[in-house]
Design an enzyme around this catalytic site. Structure first.
Site, PDB file in Angstrom:
ATOM      1  N   VAL A  85      35.644  37.538  45.474  1.00 29.12           N
ATOM      2  CA  VAL A  85      36.563  38.674  45.319  1.00 29.12           C
ATOM      3  C   VAL A  85      37.093  38.666  43.891  1.00 29.12           C
ATOM      4  O   VAL A  85      37.624  37.656  43.430  1.00 29.12           O
ATOM      5  CB  VAL A  85      37.734  38.586  46.316  1.00 29.12           C
ATOM      6  CG1 VAL A  85      38.768  39.675  46.041  1.00 29.12           C
ATOM      7  CG2 VAL A  85      37.226  38.688  47.752  1.00 29.12           C
TER       8      VAL A  85
ATOM      9  N   GLY B 211      34.278  29.683  44.651  1.00 25.33           N
ATOM     10  CA  GLY B 211      35.067  30.187  43.541  1.00 25.33           C
ATOM     11  C   GLY B 211      35.406  31.649  43.725  1.00 25.33           C
ATOM     12  O   GLY B 211      34.949  32.302  44.665  1.00 25.33           O
ATOM     13  N   ARG B 212      36.260  32.144  42.825  1.00 21.19           N
ATOM     14  CA  ARG B 212      36.640  33.557  42.814  1.00 21.19           C
ATOM     15  C   ARG B 212      37.013  34.056  44.209  1.00 21.19           C
ATOM     16  O   ARG B 212      36.517  35.070  44.674  1.00 21.19           O
ATOM     17  CB  ARG B 212      35.514  34.403  42.239  1.00 21.19           C
ATOM     18  CG  ARG B 212      35.308  34.195  40.758  1.00 21.19           C
ATOM     19  CD  ARG B 212      34.356  35.205  40.164  1.00 21.19           C
ATOM     20  NE  ARG B 212      34.360  35.114  38.704  1.00 21.19           N
ATOM     21  CZ  ARG B 212      33.718  35.949  37.899  1.00 21.19           C
ATOM     22  NH1 ARG B 212      33.035  36.951  38.401  1.00 21.19           N
ATOM     23  NH2 ARG B 212      33.766  35.799  36.596  1.00 21.19           N
ATOM     24  N   SER B 213      37.942  33.371  44.808  1.00 19.68           N
ATOM     25  CA  SER B 213      38.282  33.710  46.196  1.00 19.68           C
ATOM     26  C   SER B 213      39.786  33.894  46.416  1.00 19.68           C
ATOM     27  O   SER B 213      40.334  33.280  47.333  1.00 19.68           O
ATOM     28  CB  SER B 213      37.758  32.613  47.123  1.00 19.68           C
ATOM     29  OG  SER B 213      36.421  32.343  46.960  1.00 19.68           O
TER      30      SER B 213
END
Length: 476
Positions: free
Chosen positions: A236, A257-259
């Site tokens: 996300v 990652g990117r969560s």
């Protein structure tokens, strides 16, 4: 026994037919409150992918029923023996992710060049115009091989109860499941996303106001992992300037990652989400973003909040500061619960004092209820279990500040068994697209992920490393 089976089958069919007749289930809440999508347009199901494309992009308000799998694989041909690269993050060969080399972008930089074959349809999503409801029927609504793209000022869109999958999962830049860039009033609810090449959800540079992402499943289990561990990294991403996004009741699992990763003067309210088995970082909050994080559960999350050299403001609620919310929000905040995870800390009260208006119908349940609720409700085919909307979760409030927290808001430690299973270019135009990339300057201070050098913008960052803001670009 035979009679019972027939009764159960009839009940399921009746439920599907009722949903098909009514379209959207429940009502949007959070920042997306008031979104109506296609409104009272007669629900209808397109016959094929051509008609689906037309209905999504025309100017007619519609309630579009996704009552089967729409398979876009091969529909736009394949790019055979095309140029790709092997980023430094791919240390595991065919179990990792190589990257599609995009025209106009130097993301691949000096990485070794390879040839690859990928499906053209996945690279860019289906255009969605204003005043649309896109609603899956039962568990049948699948978009395979192509995502959705909401850009250029579109507004009033509901995406509910669909599954987006198989967008060139072997390749970075293989495609994004849902893209927002310059939108208003968007409700994404009961969506499942898996096997995506790049971002499962991304908000581009242009502001996306009044967005709620709820009751959705971000399934990161993959055979092609940018972090070489069977977990998806690109989950996300919020890069819009002045985004206002409610992120509630979602299931985020097997990611690395990117969560989420958040930037640029935005407000994100993340509550009652369930993170499970994240081998890297969950939150990455940078540059002027304000994140209110409450009532969430994290189990086996290595780094709940990534250290950042230019961090935004985070208020991650623990037992000692629940009362901080009272004077501004009119309620106590709800503590987060972490099990076998790293530290989630952040007590910047400016998040609370600067919280914007417009987020309504919010009820934050106690962490003790989150894991079971989310596993039962998040994703496709679960509309009957409770939508998490204002019609099923709580009575309407005039704003988030007026809504009381769940009365049972003490912290909770569940039984463990409950845990569950390079520099690049930036678009110079508002229509945000991976295909329309130039080598123009990036917005001032655009950040980059950078693991061990030499890495390009957008490469996966390792949990033990800090951010290095060394480049600008579209490398999301």
């Amino acid at each position: 026994m035979t009679l019972l089976r027939h009764l159960l089958t009839a009940t399921a069919l009746l439920g599907a037919s009722v949903q098909a007749a009514q379209g959207v289930t429940g009502s949007p809440f959070g920042f997306a409150s008031g979104t109506t999508g296609g409104g009272d347009a007669t629900p209808a199901a397109p016959s094929d992918i051509s008609q689906l494309k037309t209905w999504l992009s025309d100017s007619t308000p519609r309630v579009i029923l996704i009552d089967k799998e729409f398979n876009f694989l091969g529909s736009e041909g394949k790019c055979t023996n095309c140029e790709c690269c092997k980023p430094a993050s791919n240390t595991c060969g065919s179990s990792g992710q190589n990257a599609v080399k995009q025209n106009g972008s130097d993301w691949c930089g000096s990485y070794p060049t390879l040839t690859c074959t990928y499906d053209n349809a996945g690279i860019e999503g289906l255009e969605v115009a204003s005043n649309k409801s896109i609603v899956g029927v039962g568990s049948s609504g699948v978009l395979r091989g192509k995502g959705l793209r909401l850009v250029n000022g579109v507004s009033n869109i509901i995406i509910q109860n669909i599954h987006i999958t198989e967008l060139n999962p072997e390749f970075i830049w293989g495609g994004d499941a849902i893209t927002l860039d310059g939108t208003n009033n968007v409700w994404i609810d009961h969506v499942k996303i898996n096997l995506i090449g790049r971002q499962m959800f991304v908000a581009g540079y242009e502001a996306s106001h009044s967005v709620t992402i709820s009751n959705s499943e971000f399934d990161g289990e993959t055979s092609w992992s940018a972090t070489c561990d069977g977990h998806h990294y690109w989950t996300v991403l919020g890069y819009g300037h002045n985004d206002k996004i409610t992120f509630a009741n979602n299931y985020i699992h097997h990611t690395s990652g990117r969560s989420p990763k958040l930037e640029f003067n935005s407000f994100w309210h993340a509550y009652n989400n369930y993170w499970y088995n994240n081998t890297g970082h969950a939150f990455d909050v940078g540059k002027n973003t304000r994140a209110l994080i409450e009532g969430n559960v994290m189990v086996q999350v290595d780094t709940p909040l990534l250290a950042d050299s230019n961090p935004g403001a985070v208020f991650a609620v623990n037992t000692s500061d629940v009362s901080t919310c009272t004077s501004t929000l009119g309620r106590t905040c709800v503590p987060n619960t972490l099990i076998s995870s790293g530290t989630l800390s952040g007590s910047d009260s400016s998040v609370i004092s600067s919280w914007p208006s417009g987020e309504s119908d919010v009820t934050v349940m106690a962490a003790s209820k989150v894991a079971s609720y989310v596993k039962a409700n998040a994703g496709i085919g679960k509309l009957g279990n409770g939508s998490g909307s204002s019609s099923t979760v709580g009575a309407a409030a005039t704003s988030a500040v007026a809504k009381r927290a769940d009365s049972d808001d003490a912290p909770f430690v569940p039984a463990y068994s409950e845990a569950g299973p390079g520099a690049s270019a930036v678009p110079t135009q508002p229509s945000w697209s991976w295909r329309t990339v130039t080598n123009g300057p990036a917005p001032t201070g655009a950040p980059s992920d950078s693991p061990s050098a030499p890495q390009g913008l957008g490469a996966p960052v390792q949990a033990s490393n800090k951010h290095h803001h060394q480049g600008h670009g579209r490398g999301y």
